[in-house]
Design an enzyme around this catalytic site. Sequence first.
Site, PDB file in Angstrom:
ATOM      1  N   GLY A 339      26.558  19.235  17.954  1.00  0.00           N
ATOM      2  CA  GLY A 339      26.169  20.162  16.906  1.00  0.00           C
ATOM      3  C   GLY A 339      25.224  21.229  17.421  1.00  0.00           C
ATOM      4  O   GLY A 339      25.383  21.728  18.537  1.00  0.00           O
ATOM      5  N   GLU A 363      40.549  28.471  42.961  1.00  0.00           N
ATOM      6  CA  GLU A 363      41.649  27.931  43.768  1.00  0.00           C
ATOM      7  C   GLU A 363      42.992  27.992  43.043  1.00  0.00           C
ATOM      8  O   GLU A 363      43.810  27.084  43.119  1.00  0.00           O
ATOM      9  CB  GLU A 363      41.338  26.512  44.253  1.00  0.00           C
ATOM     10  CG  GLU A 363      40.184  26.483  45.243  1.00  0.00           C
ATOM     11  CD  GLU A 363      40.075  25.202  46.022  1.00  0.00           C
ATOM     12  OE1 GLU A 363      41.128  24.613  46.362  1.00  0.00           O
ATOM     13  OE2 GLU A 363      38.946  24.795  46.311  1.00  0.00           O
ATOM     14  N   SER A 366      45.091  28.688  36.009  1.00  0.00           N
ATOM     15  CA  SER A 366      46.070  27.826  35.328  1.00  0.00           C
ATOM     16  C   SER A 366      47.453  28.465  35.331  1.00  0.00           C
ATOM     17  O   SER A 366      48.472  27.779  35.468  1.00  0.00           O
ATOM     18  CB  SER A 366      45.618  27.556  33.881  1.00  0.00           C
ATOM     19  OG  SER A 366      44.460  26.748  33.862  1.00  0.00           O
TER      20      SER A 366
END
Length: 379
Positions: A339, A363, A366
């Site tokens: 929270g 490296e 995605s």
Amino acid sequence: MELVATENQTMIAQMVRDFGAQYIKPDMMKWDESQEFPVDVFHKLGELGLMGVLVPQEYGGAGFGYVEYVTAIAELSKIDGSIGLSMAAHNSLCTGHILQHASEEQKHKYLPKLASGEWIGAWGLTEPNTGSDAGNMRTVAIEDGDFYVLNGAKNFITHGKTGNVAVVIARTGEVGDSHGMTAFIIERGTPGFAAGRKEDKLGMRASETTELIFTDCRVPKENIIGKVGDGFVQALKVLDGGRISIAALSLGIAQGAYEAALQYSKERHQFNQPISNFQGIGFKLADMATEIEAASLLTYRAADMKDRGLNVNRESAMAKLYASEVAVRTANEGVQIFGGYGYTKDYPAEKYYRDAKLCTIGEGTSEIQKLVIARTILK
């Protein structure tokens, strides 16, 4: 298939936990705030054999395999992703490139210093205007007698300023030619070789990231790794192993974020009961635990295949893709469970949140991992 930690893994994990409690936890937020790269910590890691995990004992290393290596990185990254990242970059990239592709003379010259932690290693592939398009690099190396003269710049280089030695890939042929790039070993102090601007980063702030600048930098031909023109092909092979290390880094950050959130959910009371009793929190924790387990299986499968000498091009990309995305999701949910306190530096959630994102970029993003995977399955 049953995966049980080996005696070596158990020993390494406990060693890293003890080391982290003594040498990392007390100062890691200070390093994060000041972006200080704690060189002494890495010298100490070298004394434990963790700066040369994969290096055979004949070159002064620990002589372990990728399974033990993944364990070490994950345990370090549970404590501090910055330390895990720098340890991984040193082992997988600079040291790994020399170990996999250098001559025996070069190995005996450099690996003992790197494996012991006496020297810190850097690796230079990425450039300001190329990123994932490394084939179009602009750093050039021109033959001049017994030397090559390098001009150009690299960026986003881990240990670019502090590193004692760097493996640098420069263009020796035509732009876009995958056999037109060559790998060079360049020691700090070489005339024409300098560090440039240090990056002011969102996370992983204790892991040093700078530019490398080459201005008429003369490198002797004896410092070429392998053959002229093989640098890019070598780099792709190095990155296959490097992706496993980033998967391990991601796994450790995810585990750290999850464990902190789990503990907090049991201690934090609302409406006269721990918030872990609420289904909304329990479902978050269940998703986190499940995804971490899946990421762990992918990562250790890739590590096991690497140890057995199998091609891990697809498996390392899958592990890196999934584990890095899990790290981001887990760290995000960790902040949510904490929270308002998750948004403050009084608790660990915000640091895991900041550190995790780099795992989806470094490296190979995605998107690049998906490209690699797609190419393997569409052959």
